[in-house]
Design a protein around this motif. Sequence first.
Motif, PDB file in Angstrom:
ATOM      1  N   LYS B   2       0.849  -1.190   0.000  1.00  0.00           N
ATOM      2  CA  LYS B   2       0.000   0.000   0.000  1.00  0.00           C
ATOM      3  C   LYS B   2       0.884   1.239   0.000  1.00  0.00           C
ATOM      4  O   LYS B   2       2.005   1.209   0.505  1.00  0.00           O
ATOM      5  CB  LYS B   2      -0.891   0.017   1.247  1.00  0.00           C
ATOM      6  CG  LYS B   2      -1.733  -1.226   1.434  1.00  0.00           C
ATOM      7  CD  LYS B   2      -2.699  -1.463   0.295  1.00  0.00           C
ATOM      8  CE  LYS B   2      -3.485  -2.760   0.534  1.00  0.00           C
ATOM      9  NZ  LYS B   2      -4.265  -3.144  -0.658  1.00  0.00           N
ATOM     10  N   PRO B   3       0.364   2.357  -0.542  1.00  0.00           N
ATOM     11  CA  PRO B   3       1.172   3.580  -0.578  1.00  0.00           C
ATOM     12  C   PRO B   3       1.509   4.072   0.822  1.00  0.00           C
ATOM     13  O   PRO B   3       0.771   3.828   1.774  1.00  0.00           O
ATOM     14  CB  PRO B   3       0.257   4.582  -1.286  1.00  0.00           C
ATOM     15  CG  PRO B   3      -0.824   3.791  -1.897  1.00  0.00           C
ATOM     16  CD  PRO B   3      -0.959   2.532  -1.125  1.00  0.00           C
ATOM     17  N   ALA B   4       2.620   4.773   0.937  1.00  0.00           N
ATOM     18  CA  ALA B   4       2.973   5.446   2.188  1.00  0.00           C
ATOM     19  C   ALA B   4       1.979   6.597   2.409  1.00  0.00           C
ATOM     20  O   ALA B   4       1.396   7.099   1.452  1.00  0.00           O
ATOM     21  CB  ALA B   4       4.395   5.977   2.099  1.00  0.00           C
ATOM     22  N   PRO B   5       1.796   6.997   3.666  1.00  0.00           N
ATOM     23  CA  PRO B   5       0.866   8.098   3.927  1.00  0.00           C
ATOM     24  C   PRO B   5       1.299   9.382   3.223  1.00  0.00           C
ATOM     25  O   PRO B   5       2.488   9.626   3.023  1.00  0.00           O
ATOM     26  CB  PRO B   5       0.928   8.281   5.448  1.00  0.00           C
ATOM     27  CG  PRO B   5       1.478   7.007   5.971  1.00  0.00           C
ATOM     28  CD  PRO B   5       2.381   6.465   4.898  1.00  0.00           C
ATOM     29  N   PHE B   6       0.312  10.162   2.833  1.00  0.00           N
ATOM     30  CA  PHE B   6       0.598  11.468   2.229  1.00  0.00           C
ATOM     31  C   PHE B   6      -0.573  12.383   2.550  1.00  0.00           C
ATOM     32  O   PHE B   6      -1.642  11.916   2.948  1.00  0.00           O
ATOM     33  CB  PHE B   6       0.787  11.351   0.714  1.00  0.00           C
ATOM     34  CG  PHE B   6      -0.376  10.733  -0.015  1.00  0.00           C
ATOM     35  CD1 PHE B   6      -1.450  11.509  -0.452  1.00  0.00           C
ATOM     36  CD2 PHE B   6      -0.400   9.364  -0.277  1.00  0.00           C
ATOM     37  CE1 PHE B   6      -2.516  10.941  -1.116  1.00  0.00           C
ATOM     38  CE2 PHE B   6      -1.479   8.784  -0.941  1.00  0.00           C
ATOM     39  CZ  PHE B   6      -2.533   9.573  -1.366  1.00  0.00           C
ATOM     40  N   SER B   7      -0.358  13.669   2.412  1.00  0.00           N
ATOM     41  CA  SER B   7      -1.500  14.568   2.541  1.00  0.00           C
ATOM     42  C   SER B   7      -1.998  14.924   1.156  1.00  0.00           C
ATOM     43  O   SER B   7      -1.252  14.847   0.167  1.00  0.00           O
ATOM     44  CB  SER B   7      -1.161  15.807   3.363  1.00  0.00           C
ATOM     45  OG  SER B   7      -0.181  16.554   2.721  1.00  0.00           O
ATOM     46  N   PHE B   8      -3.254  15.279   1.089  1.00  0.00           N
ATOM     47  CA  PHE B   8      -3.945  15.365  -0.194  1.00  0.00           C
ATOM     48  C   PHE B   8      -4.594  16.729  -0.362  1.00  0.00           C
ATOM     49  O   PHE B   8      -5.264  17.215   0.542  1.00  0.00           O
ATOM     50  CB  PHE B   8      -5.020  14.271  -0.248  1.00  0.00           C
ATOM     51  CG  PHE B   8      -5.817  14.257  -1.515  1.00  0.00           C
ATOM     52  CD1 PHE B   8      -5.279  13.735  -2.675  1.00  0.00           C
ATOM     53  CD2 PHE B   8      -7.108  14.758  -1.550  1.00  0.00           C
ATOM     54  CE1 PHE B   8      -6.007  13.717  -3.846  1.00  0.00           C
ATOM     55  CE2 PHE B   8      -7.846  14.744  -2.724  1.00  0.00           C
ATOM     56  CZ  PHE B   8      -7.290  14.216  -3.867  1.00  0.00           C
ATOM     57  N   VAL B   9      -4.355  17.328  -1.499  1.00  0.00           N
ATOM     58  CA  VAL B   9      -4.976  18.606  -1.825  1.00  0.00           C
ATOM     59  C   VAL B   9      -5.620  18.476  -3.207  1.00  0.00           C
ATOM     60  O   VAL B   9      -5.012  17.909  -4.115  1.00  0.00           O
ATOM     61  CB  VAL B   9      -3.928  19.749  -1.882  1.00  0.00           C
ATOM     62  CG1 VAL B   9      -4.609  21.098  -1.764  1.00  0.00           C
ATOM     63  CG2 VAL B   9      -2.874  19.592  -0.806  1.00  0.00           C
ATOM     64  N   ALA B  10      -6.802  18.999  -3.364  1.00  0.00           N
ATOM     65  CA  ALA B  10      -7.488  18.926  -4.657  1.00  0.00           C
ATOM     66  C   ALA B  10      -7.986  20.317  -5.047  1.00  0.00           C
ATOM     67  O   ALA B  10      -9.173  20.617  -4.922  1.00  0.00           O
ATOM     68  CB  ALA B  10      -8.626  17.917  -4.611  1.00  0.00           C
ATOM     69  N   PRO B  11      -7.090  21.172  -5.528  1.00  0.00           N
ATOM     70  CA  PRO B  11      -7.490  22.533  -5.908  1.00  0.00           C
ATOM     71  C   PRO B  11      -8.488  22.511  -7.054  1.00  0.00           C
ATOM     72  O   PRO B  11      -8.566  21.535  -7.807  1.00  0.00           O
ATOM     73  CB  PRO B  11      -6.173  23.177  -6.372  1.00  0.00           C
ATOM     74  CG  PRO B  11      -5.093  22.264  -5.922  1.00  0.00           C
ATOM     75  CD  PRO B  11      -5.683  20.903  -5.830  1.00  0.00           C
ATOM     76  N   GLU B  12      -9.222  23.609  -7.178  1.00  0.00           N
ATOM     77  CA  GLU B  12     -10.248  23.662  -8.224  1.00  0.00           C
ATOM     78  C   GLU B  12      -9.885  24.609  -9.358  1.00  0.00           C
ATOM     79  O   GLU B  12     -10.682  24.812 -10.274  1.00  0.00           O
ATOM     80  CB  GLU B  12     -11.594  24.041  -7.599  1.00  0.00           C
ATOM     81  CG  GLU B  12     -12.059  22.946  -6.644  1.00  0.00           C
ATOM     82  CD  GLU B  12     -13.477  23.112  -6.138  1.00  0.00           C
ATOM     83  OE1 GLU B  12     -14.108  24.117  -6.505  1.00  0.00           O
ATOM     84  OE2 GLU B  12     -13.913  22.231  -5.397  1.00  0.00           O
ATOM     85  N   SER B  13      -8.676  25.177  -9.304  1.00  0.00           N
ATOM     86  CA  SER B  13      -8.249  26.044 -10.401  1.00  0.00           C
ATOM     87  C   SER B  13      -6.739  25.927 -10.574  1.00  0.00           C
ATOM     88  O   SER B  13      -6.021  25.527  -9.646  1.00  0.00           O
ATOM     89  CB  SER B  13      -8.620  27.505 -10.108  1.00  0.00           C
ATOM     90  OG  SER B  13      -7.797  27.987  -9.063  1.00  0.00           O
ATOM     91  N   LEU B  14      -6.274  26.295 -11.762  1.00  0.00           N
ATOM     92  CA  LEU B  14      -4.836  26.254 -12.030  1.00  0.00           C
ATOM     93  C   LEU B  14      -4.093  27.220 -11.103  1.00  0.00           C
ATOM     94  O   LEU B  14      -3.010  26.902 -10.603  1.00  0.00           O
ATOM     95  CB  LEU B  14      -4.574  26.586 -13.505  1.00  0.00           C
ATOM     96  CG  LEU B  14      -3.116  26.593 -13.960  1.00  0.00           C
ATOM     97  CD1 LEU B  14      -2.438  25.248 -13.710  1.00  0.00           C
ATOM     98  CD2 LEU B  14      -3.021  26.963 -15.439  1.00  0.00           C
ATOM     99  N   ASP B  15      -4.679  28.369 -10.854  1.00  0.00           N
ATOM    100  CA  ASP B  15      -4.077  29.333  -9.926  1.00  0.00           C
ATOM    101  C   ASP B  15      -3.810  28.701  -8.573  1.00  0.00           C
ATOM    102  O   ASP B  15      -2.744  28.844  -7.986  1.00  0.00           O
ATOM    103  CB  ASP B  15      -5.034  30.531  -9.705  1.00  0.00           C
ATOM    104  CG  ASP B  15      -4.815  31.606 -10.750  1.00  0.00           C
ATOM    105  OD1 ASP B  15      -3.860  31.454 -11.542  1.00  0.00           O
ATOM    106  OD2 ASP B  15      -5.600  32.572 -10.773  1.00  0.00           O
ATOM    107  N   GLU B  16      -4.838  28.000  -8.096  1.00  0.00           N
ATOM    108  CA  GLU B  16      -4.718  27.367  -6.783  1.00  0.00           C
ATOM    109  C   GLU B  16      -3.673  26.243  -6.816  1.00  0.00           C
ATOM    110  O   GLU B  16      -2.942  26.035  -5.849  1.00  0.00           O
ATOM    111  CB  GLU B  16      -6.104  26.813  -6.423  1.00  0.00           C
ATOM    112  CG  GLU B  16      -6.461  26.889  -4.956  1.00  0.00           C
ATOM    113  CD  GLU B  16      -7.818  26.231  -4.708  1.00  0.00           C
ATOM    114  OE1 GLU B  16      -7.895  25.424  -3.782  1.00  0.00           O
ATOM    115  OE2 GLU B  16      -8.765  26.501  -5.477  1.00  0.00           O
ATOM    116  N   VAL B  17      -3.593  25.540  -7.951  1.00  0.00           N
ATOM    117  CA  VAL B  17      -2.597  24.462  -8.088  1.00  0.00           C
ATOM    118  C   VAL B  17      -1.190  25.038  -7.951  1.00  0.00           C
ATOM    119  O   VAL B  17      -0.365  24.522  -7.184  1.00  0.00           O
ATOM    120  CB  VAL B  17      -2.743  23.736  -9.449  1.00  0.00           C
ATOM    121  CG1 VAL B  17      -1.552  22.815  -9.705  1.00  0.00           C
ATOM    122  CG2 VAL B  17      -4.041  22.940  -9.497  1.00  0.00           C
ATOM    123  N   VAL B  18      -0.915  26.098  -8.686  1.00  0.00           N
ATOM    124  CA  VAL B  18       0.469  26.615  -8.657  1.00  0.00           C
ATOM    125  C   VAL B  18       0.782  27.266  -7.306  1.00  0.00           C
ATOM    126  O   VAL B  18       1.929  27.219  -6.845  1.00  0.00           O
ATOM    127  CB  VAL B  18       0.763  27.577  -9.835  1.00  0.00           C
ATOM    128  CG1 VAL B  18       0.677  26.829 -11.156  1.00  0.00           C
ATOM    129  CG2 VAL B  18      -0.142  28.789  -9.836  1.00  0.00           C
TER     130      VAL B  18
END
Lengths: 162, 285
Positions: B2-18
Amino acid sequence: MTDEVEVTVTVNGRTRQSRVEPRRLLVDYLRHDLGLTGAHIGCEQGVCGACTVLLDGRTARSCLHFAVTVDGSDIRTVEDLADFDELHPIQEMFHQKHALQCGFCTPGFLLTAVELLERTADPDEAAIREALMNNVCRCTGYANIVDAVAEAAVELRRRSSA
Amino acid sequence: MKPAPFSFVAPESLDEVVRTLAEHGDDAQILAGGQSLVPLMNLRLARPEVVVSINRCHELDYIRLVDDRLVIGALVRQIDAETSPLVQAECPLLAKALPHVGLPATRNRGTVCGSLAHCDPLAELPAAALALEAEMVLTSAAGERRVPAHDFFVAEMTTCIEPGEVVSAVTFARQDPSERSAVREVSNGGHVFPVGGVALRWASSDGICTMARIAAFGVGSVAQRLRDAERALVGSDVGPAAIAAAVAAARSEVDPTGDIHADADYRRHLVGVLLERGLLEEERP
């Protein structure tokens, strides 16, 4: 850092809401959190096809998705195929044609066949083999699986024209 | 595993991604379709601290024409590009490469840009990108830069993407309707990963080849333009002698390595065979 995240998905027509760790694979979410053990875990790297589900109507390897990334999606598993006591025509033909022995790979084959027959009502043998090429079965030698899908196509056409 | 733990973010715009990428730097990993990344995480060959999913950035889900380029956004799934009439009409080479990528269940989720960013030496799309003179659009909090495919693919699984950057789109040269194109590859027993292959397009005027773009994959650590082979074709009639010259040039400009699937000599031979089949548009794989 790895706080649980809320996920809402529709599984087999039912809305399910849960809090899951981000690293929870979709297949583990289905099996452990929802108790839907039809999707099987084989290779965990997308090769064997035993964990195949329909994600927004298309086949997907449930071991290659995190539950958190499919938030909002519609998921169909093998548990949704039979209508109470009546098998789905593809399942019925797997039964009649002896297209399974141990059955471990069968849910993945069934859902892959569902996708194929929804797109192509009358596939020839080559098309069936191509669609099934990326699902691994170590028991049957595939011939009976190909026959079953071909017969299921006939039966589904018969029903839709009836 | 199984994958190692990670934190997860799911932005809703390219601005927020960068902005998220700027905040986390090296620790962040973009997740699009995940069809290459998740297996690596399951095997713990990849252990990102922060996974930034772009699956909610619907603004990145587009295929459009901008002047002489076909532009594909970062959230376009491979299956949607493969079946897009625009892709089929404007970049038939790309439409021919896509059915070779992975398997249907992974193409249903995997993205065009994700495969390019992953830069697997056995992947078809980097070679198609080279032959279609693609340009990667790399976006960061500092702005945007455009990198030609031949500078983007650096080595096995290595591109020029800097921390803080995301491939927000890829642009391809629109093909002239008179162009011909082909993708040919060989794999062992229908295995997902090919042993090697070529992606090519060429144009002729009055029976003389005026343009050729040829790229190979699986015959080196990264997809490669075969410029000597191209030179052997341009100005020729693409007849048997010119094809033989291009085949010889292709074999001498690749530097394949051997592995359990095929040795180096086989791969060197193969690149010539596939180039010839492509140029003759033979229907064998």
